[in-house]
Design an enzyme around this catalytic site. Structure first.
Site, mmCIF file in Angstrom:
data_model
loop_
_atom_site.group_PDB
_atom_site.id
_atom_site.type_symbol
_atom_site.label_atom_id
_atom_site.label_comp_id
_atom_site.label_asym_id
_atom_site.label_seq_id
_atom_site.Cartn_x
_atom_site.Cartn_y
_atom_site.Cartn_z
ATOM 1 N N CYS A 1 8.887 -4.387 -21.061
ATOM 2 C CA CYS A 1 9.741 -4.182 -19.890
ATOM 3 C C CYS A 1 9.126 -3.068 -19.042
ATOM 4 C CB CYS A 1 11.146 -3.777 -20.332
ATOM 5 S SG CYS A 1 11.151 -2.181 -21.158
ATOM 6 N N HIS B 1 9.091 1.567 -30.197
ATOM 7 C CA HIS B 1 9.287 1.092 -31.567
ATOM 8 C C HIS B 1 8.353 -0.070 -31.850
ATOM 9 C CE1 HIS B 1 13.467 3.085 -31.583
ATOM 10 N NE2 HIS B 1 12.589 3.835 -32.218
ATOM 11 N N CYS C 1 12.788 6.465 -19.259
ATOM 12 C CA CYS C 1 12.938 5.331 -18.338
ATOM 13 C C CYS C 1 13.940 5.714 -17.242
ATOM 14 C CB CYS C 1 13.445 4.108 -19.097
ATOM 15 S SG CYS C 1 13.804 2.733 -17.994
ATOM 16 N N HIS D 1 20.898 5.877 -32.635
ATOM 17 C CA HIS D 1 19.743 5.490 -31.821
ATOM 18 C C HIS D 1 19.362 6.659 -30.902
ATOM 19 C CE1 HIS D 1 17.302 3.440 -28.816
ATOM 20 N NE2 HIS D 1 17.106 2.497 -29.726
ATOM 21 N N GLU E 1 18.284 6.906 -27.945
ATOM 22 C CA GLU E 1 18.805 6.864 -26.564
ATOM 23 C C GLU E 1 20.238 7.395 -26.528
ATOM 24 O OE1 GLU E 1 18.445 3.084 -24.312
ATOM 25 O OE2 GLU E 1 20.495 3.478 -23.657
ATOM 26 N N THR F 1 21.543 0.897 -23.228
ATOM 27 C CA THR F 1 20.919 -0.106 -22.351
ATOM 28 C C THR F 1 20.599 -1.431 -23.044
ATOM 29 O OG1 THR F 1 18.781 0.912 -22.807
ATOM 30 C CG2 THR F 1 19.886 1.579 -20.779
ATOM 31 N N SER G 1 12.824 -1.753 -33.726
ATOM 32 C CA SER G 1 13.146 -1.874 -32.299
ATOM 33 C C SER G 1 14.528 -2.489 -32.115
ATOM 34 C CB SER G 1 12.085 -2.739 -31.614
ATOM 35 O OG SER G 1 12.597 -3.272 -30.419
ATOM 36 N N ASN H 1 16.071 -3.482 -29.382
ATOM 37 C CA ASN H 1 16.182 -4.671 -28.526
ATOM 38 C C ASN H 1 15.579 -5.900 -29.196
ATOM 39 O OD1 ASN H 1 13.475 -5.461 -27.051
ATOM 40 N ND2 ASN H 1 13.468 -3.237 -27.197
ATOM 41 N N SER I 1 9.357 -4.016 -26.269
ATOM 42 C CA SER I 1 8.309 -3.078 -26.678
ATOM 43 C C SER I 1 7.143 -3.798 -27.359
ATOM 44 C CB SER I 1 8.910 -2.023 -27.608
ATOM 45 O OG SER I 1 9.687 -2.637 -28.611
HETATM 46 S S1 SF4 Z 1 14.876 -1.958 -21.681
HETATM 47 FE FE1 SF4 Z 1 15.109 0.276 -21.779
HETATM 48 S S2 SF4 Z 1 13.079 1.078 -21.377
HETATM 49 FE FE2 SF4 Z 1 13.061 -1.059 -20.731
HETATM 50 S S3 SF4 Z 1 13.514 -0.992 -18.518
HETATM 51 FE FE3 SF4 Z 1 15.441 -1.281 -19.629
HETATM 52 S S4 SF4 Z 1 16.274 0.765 -19.946
HETATM 53 FE FE4 SF4 Z 1 14.125 0.982 -19.416
#
Ligand code: SF4
Length: 298
Positions: free
Chosen positions: A12, A41, A95, A123, A125, A160, A216, A218, A259
């Protein structure tokens, strides 16, 4: 065998940006620099950066005074202060979307709202985010964890990488326990488009291979979503692929977390091609067919 990639797979904006910053800064500093925690990650990317002189340390106190990169998840105010107080150069790769979330939560807290955060309280974040909130807050992983209490001013934000479904369920619960509810949808669109792409792919695949770090958040979320629809394997590299997964399989889906670098996606694709007895390997991710449900084309 048909192999298709989920829409919007891989790096991303925020991760790409953090890695670019690390590479650029490493070039300038022969004596090396550190990242507070893994920059992303993904162990393979972390190792590559390590070879360039970007060393991962656990905490701000462990960097021996070297310039320190704040990763895309951000860092707590207390730790930033420690670095400033000790003349440690801060290279901020937070970010911008995470930074916006921190600022919004801070502002709402200062306006007297009790803040509810949808997320994982361990986490990084979320750990960093909570440091920007001066008033009361609560981190919950689902609607069921919200304390049954009535609030006059309530605000809700999200880590996020959470899903919209969970956020919706939480908001719906909060409507019943608040007079004024301020909703800020801070789920990153990079996260939701990856989740939607994976969901569509999983519905139309016999198996899905999810590529990305086991730590990770996400990527784990993509694996969870995919496993609701089809057989799913979460791997970090092509070395974990097993021939038997592909027996009698016609439609293979591949997806990758925010990631996960392109090299790892290509390696997995080419390994599956080999397992299938083909030799038409690819060099670039852009050469792999992408599953697009709406247009029904590959
Ligand atoms: S997934 Fe996380 S690091 Fe990637 S653009 Fe969105 S907020 Fe930023």
């Amino acid at each position: 065998m048909l192999i298709r990639l989920a829409e919007n797979s891989g790096f991303c904006y925020g991760v790409k940006r953090a890695i670019n910053i690390a590479e650029r800064e490493a070039e300038k500093r022969a004596s090396g620099l550190v990242t507070i925690g893994p920059i992303i990650h993904n162990p393979q990317v972390v190792k590559r950066l390590h070879d360039l002189g970007v060393v991962e340390v656990d905490d701000v106190t462990d960097g021996e005074g070297k310039p320190s990169i704040v990763r895309s998840h951000g860092l707590s105010r207390k730790k930033i202060k420690y670095m400033n107080d000790n003349n440690i150069e801060v290279i901020d790769a937070t970010c911008p979307y995470v930074e916006k979330l921190q600022m919004k939560a801070s502002l709402l807290s200062n306006e007297g709202y009790h803040i509810i955060i949808l997320g994982d309280n361990k986490h990084p974040e979320v750990v960093a985010l909570t440091s920007y909130i001066d008033g009361d807050y609560q981190v919950v992983n689902s609607a069921s964890e919200v304390a049954s209490k009535y609030y006059k001013k309530l605000a809700v934000v999200s880590q996020t990488t959470q899903t919209l479904e969970k956020f919706r369920a939480l908001v719906s619960k909060l409507l019943n326990i608040s007079y004024e509810l301020h909703i800020v949808n801070t789920i990153c669109s990079a996260t939701s488009v990856r989740q939607n792409g994976t969901r569509k792919l999983a519905k139309n695949s016999d198996i899905v291979i999810v590529i990305g770090g086991k730590m990770s958040s996400n990527t784990k979320m993509l694996a969870t979503i995919s496993s609701e629809y089809t057989t799913t394997y979460h791997i970090e590299t092509y070395k974990e692929l097993k021939n038997e997964w592909f027996l009698d399989v016609e439609n293979v889906g591949i997806t990758a977390g925010a990631s996960t670098p392109d090299e790892l996606i290509i390696e997995v694709y080419n390994k599956i091609i080999n397992i299938n007895g083909d030799d038409e390997t690819k060099r670039f991710v852009s050469e792999i067919a992408v599953f697009k449900e709406e247009q029904n084309e590959f």
